[in-house]
Design an enzyme around this catalytic site. Structure first.
Site, PDB file in Angstrom:
ATOM      1  CD  GLU A  30      -3.022  -1.421   1.961  1.00  0.00           C
ATOM      2  OE1 GLU A  30      -3.532  -0.363   2.319  1.00  0.00           O
ATOM      3  OE2 GLU A  30      -3.525  -2.538   2.188  1.00  0.00           O
TER       4      GLU A  30
ATOM      5  CE  LYS B 117      -2.534   0.671  -3.476  1.00  0.00           C
ATOM      6  NZ  LYS B 117      -3.525  -0.366  -3.812  1.00  0.00           N
TER       7      LYS B 117
ATOM      8  NE  ARG C  19      -4.123   7.191 -15.928  1.00  0.00           N
ATOM      9  CZ  ARG C  19      -3.031   6.951 -16.666  1.00  0.00           C
ATOM     10  NH1 ARG C  19      -2.833   7.622 -17.775  1.00  0.00           N
ATOM     11  NH2 ARG C  19      -2.160   6.034 -16.306  1.00  0.00           N
TER      12      ARG C  19
ATOM     13  CG  ASN D  43      -8.301  -5.690   0.530  1.00  0.00           C
ATOM     14  OD1 ASN D  43      -9.338  -5.025   0.560  1.00  0.00           O
ATOM     15  ND2 ASN D  43      -8.303  -6.999   0.405  1.00  0.00           N
TER      16      ASN D  43
ATOM     17  NE  ARG E 190      -7.254  -7.148  -3.497  1.00  0.00           N
ATOM     18  CZ  ARG E 190      -6.404  -6.166  -3.228  1.00  0.00           C
ATOM     19  NH1 ARG E 190      -6.259  -5.153  -4.030  1.00  0.00           N
ATOM     20  NH2 ARG E 190      -5.673  -6.210  -2.121  1.00  0.00           N
TER      21      ARG E 190
END
Ligand code: ZN
Length: 262
Positions: A3, A52, A121, A162, A252
């Site tokens: 992450e 990330k 983005r 997550n 996920r």
């Protein structure tokens, strides 16, 4: 999947070990041979993380972009470097240090303009000073999508994975399936402020701990005690004792307490 805190930690490590040095670059595996040849012998000017994504600036419009994806890994160690083995995508070497990259989803050279397009983005990154949580709020407050999906969308917030997703929703007692547009503004503000604190602690510690001391046994924080709901399916909620649930959302796993988060 690493992450955002892992990427910021890597950028910090690269700044400490590699920035300011003229680096030798090679792609023993061959998949990044052309790119490596273009940065070989150049001085690394900066290393930075956005969400990330990791970026190295070698000057002359040469930006290395790395996204680790599921299996990517950077390992830095003092010289001497061992003989390259296996699928070694990129090896960077200074006199003192070598850094090996394997298994990354993206490892490419970009121009400054291409970097800007990529960054445009991405949503705001809680780990970058000056990031504007309003940009994320605009997307969230207009969407019918579940808040749990929106939090994982890197164009809404950059860097959440997550673990932070599940834990943040629990900490703010938010139902993961709540449509973004039904999330109260003050809840989002509190979630963002919390993310900044949690993720900074993650960069510092190199791991994610989201439980408050009052909600876990005293002493060293073990892996079992680090989270409220993430990977705790079927175990009792630390707050109310209800069994933690899991479900798949966009491929996920989602974890939540159906009593606390409704
Ligand atoms: Zn609960």
């Amino acid at each position: 999947v690493p992450e955002g805190h892992s990427l910021h930690r890597l950028a910090r490590e690269h700044r400490r070990l590699l920035v300011g040095h003229e680096l030798r670059a090679s792609s023993p595996q061959g998949r990044f041979a052309e790119g490596a040849a273009l940065i070989d012998g150049h001085v690394l000017r900066s290393a930075d993380a956005y969400g990330k994504h990791l970026f190295h600036d070698y000057g002359a419009g040469r930006h290395l972009h790395v996204h680790l994806g599921l299996y990517g890994k950077w390992v830095s160690n003092p010289q001497p470097a061992p003989e390259p083995r296996g699928a070694l995508r990129l090896r960077l070497e200074s006199q003192e240090t070598y850094a090996d990259l394997r298994g990354a989803t993206a490892c490419e050279l970009l121009t400054g303009a291409e970097v800007r397009t990529l960054l445009a983005r991405l949503g705001p990154d809680p780990l970058r000073r000056g990031s504007d949580p309003d940009l994320a709020w605009r997307r969230i407050s207009r969407s019918r999508a579940p808040i749990a999906s929106l939090l994982m969308d890197q164009s809404v917030v950059a860097g959440i994975g997550n673990v932070y997703r599940a834990e943040l929703l629990f900490r703010h007692r938010v139902d993961p399936y709540l449509p973004g547009r039904d999330l109260p503004r003050e809840t989002w503000d509190a979630m963002w402020a919390d993310l900044v604190v949690l993720m900074r602690a993650g960069v510092k510690a190199g791991r994610i701990v989201t439980t408050d001391p009052a909600d876990r046994p005293a002493g060293r924080v073990t892996r079992e005690n680090a989270h409220y709901v993430y990977r705790r399916t079927g175990l009792p909620c630390r707050v109310c004792g209800t069994k933690v649930l899991t479900a798949e959302l966009l491929a996920r796993n989602l974890y939540w307490c159906p009593h606390c988060q409704q």
